[in-house]
Every structure is written in C-alpha cells, then in structure tokens.
Design an enzyme around this catalytic site. Sequence first.
Site, PDB file in Angstrom:
ATOM      1  CE  LYS A 110      -4.251  -1.721   1.922  1.00 14.22           C
ATOM      2  NZ  LYS A 110      -5.258  -1.475   3.289  1.00 14.22           N
ATOM      3  CE  LYS A 192      -5.832  -8.691  -1.940  1.00 13.65           C
ATOM      4  NZ  LYS A 192      -6.516  -8.579  -0.843  1.00 13.65           N
ATOM      5  CE  LYS A 195     -11.417  -3.058  -0.686  1.00 17.28           C
ATOM      6  NZ  LYS A 195     -11.974  -3.704   0.295  1.00 17.28           N
TER       7      LYS A 195
END
Length: 325
Positions: A110, A192, A195
Amino acid sequence: MRVFSGIQPTGIIHIGNLFGAIRNWILLQNHCECIFCIVNYHAITLPKKPEELKKQTYKMVAILLAAGIDPKKSILFIQSEVKEHTELCWILNTITKIPELERMTQFKEKAKEHKEDVNVGLFDYPILMAADILLYNIDIVPVGEDQKQHVELARTLARRFNKIFGETFKIPTASIQEDAGRIMGLDNPLKKMSKSAKSSLNYIAIDDSPQQIREKIKKAVTDSGKEIKKTPQKPAISNLLNIYSLSSGKEISTIEDEFKNSGYKEFKEKLALVLIEFLLPLQKKVRKIEKDQKYIKKVLAEGRRKAQEIAKDTIKEVKEKVGLV
Ligand code: AMP
Ligand code: TRP
C-alpha cells in the site's frame, strides 16, 4: 468457539470478498459464536470522502445481511462505535516494535501504491486489527490469505502481552479458506482480485449489471492453449474455473468434464451466465434491505451493545494489568 472477522466498508465489494470471506462467515454462524465488524477505522487509513464512507458503511451492512449474516445468530457492528478498539490499539502500540510493522507485506504494497498517503494510521493498521481480535477472546479468525500475516502479529502481541503483564489474552488462530482463499484478478491472474485495482476489468463487483459481467468475463485474460483445466500452468483458466465452481456449486472436475470439448469462448459465455444468475437474487435483496434504514440501524445498535459488553470487560482487565486504573 468464538469467531471474529472484519471487513472494510469500501464502495466496491467484489466476488473475492464474497467467496473469500463473507461466504465462510455465513457457514460459521451456524456452529460458532460469531462477531463481524465493519472496520471503518481501517478504511480511513487511506483518504476517504466522509459522505461516501458513511454511505458505504451502510451499504456493506445491507450486503452482509442480504448475503445471509443473521443478526439473531451473529453480532454485527461498526468498529468506530465501540471505543475499546482504539483504546486497546494504543496499549498494544506500546509493546510493538517498529520493524514488526515495517515487515508487513500489505503495508509495503500500500505504501508503494499510495506514495503520498503513507500516514501513521496505515502503518499502525495491523495493530488496530490485533486489537479488534484480542478484545473478544477469539478462537478463530476467518480471513483471506492476504491477512494471515496480520493475524500472526495479533498472536505475537497476545503472547507478548501475556508474558509481560500476566495471562490475559487468548491466542487466536487464523482460518484461511483453501480453495477460495484467493480469487485472482480477471485482468491479471497472478495478482489477487482487488477493489483498488486500476481497471474495473480486474473484478466482478457484487452490484455489476449483467451487461458488465458479460463484458468483464469476455475480456478476462486467458492462458495459452485451449484446454479448460485447473493446473498451475494455467493460472487464468484455473481462476475462472474456481469462480465458476463457487457461483454454481459444482465441483471443478465436473465443470472440466462439461467443457472438455469446448473452447474458451463458450466456457466464458457460460461462466458469465452462471455469475449473473448467482448475483441477481443477492442484488435484489440488497436493494430491499437498503430501503429499510430503520432495520439496519436497529441491527447495528443491538450489535454495538453486545460487542461492547464483551469489549469493556477486556479493556478493564487490560488497564488494570498495565497499571492504568
Ligand atoms: P478487503 O476487501 O481487503 O477489505 O478484504 C475483505 C475480506 O475479503 C478479507 O477477509 C480479505 O482477505 C478478503 N479478500 C479480499 N480480496 C480477496 C480476494 N481477491 N480473494 C479472496 N479473498 C479476498
Ligand atoms: N484487515 C482486514 C482486511 O482488510 C479487515 C480486518 C480488520 C479484520 N480487522 C480485522 C479481519 C480483524 C479479521 C479480524 O481484510
């Protein structure tokens, strides 16, 4: 057995969340004492528009209820409504070493992805998650594979706290759903489904229209060759087979058999159909529940009350042990 899991209230809820997490929760509530939390404090570790966050929080509740979370069986609540989560997080902060957080794969990913938004909350995210779990004397934490490392930290912190301050926390165990543990991106089967993916072609959202589903499946990446078979050499087709199986309830081998004389095109068309049929009734239910905000508020008030009853006892004991009261 007591179970805890959390889900972020984000706009897009995709079939990875549904198959990797929510489906498992629904099964668990029949034989475990389940606590499910909408983790809105985790959500704000990346910038969110206030109005949207609020809307999405209630949307998530509606989706969980529509998917089958039963408030008579499970506790369903919003993280920020139970103040004990941030209290325990602070205390756990003081027994966590910085390198333990620097090692976290999700943080590293992130931080790389959102270079301008690497705030302290994002760094502290795993400790808040540990607090979520440890407040409730949890046995089992059902999560997707990507969360395993975070649950591991919760275990470490529980042991450490117990060692320093005396036996307090139960050591939780992560339960990773094998097959569905990881639904991969439609546009990149090596990563994976997420969103936060750059393209919406990466995922099937729970509220995608039949048109969107057809389009996305049609454009989904495939492997070389033409056989429809689940093998490590065919990550894209394996992922699509997995999705097919989860939406239809059929075994992978049955599906492989069914398509042994077909090509990718036919398989994909059928997959889109199966997905549409699977999602349509869920979408209808979500809309119905969303219209009944009074019901949603009632469920959440009850959830909050029950969660806090447990959490306040834990925090009292923790504070006493640390010498804070
Ligand atoms: P998140 O969308 O990151 O808030 O995750 C909510 C839950 O869904 C967690 O238990 C995740 O591990 C799970 N999850 C998220 N993405 C996937 C995926 N692609 N496959 C399987 N599970 C997932
Ligand atoms: N971090 C988890 C995720 O993104 C959500 C979460 C927060 C959670 N607190 C939790 C999951 C506690 C399990 C237990 O998926």
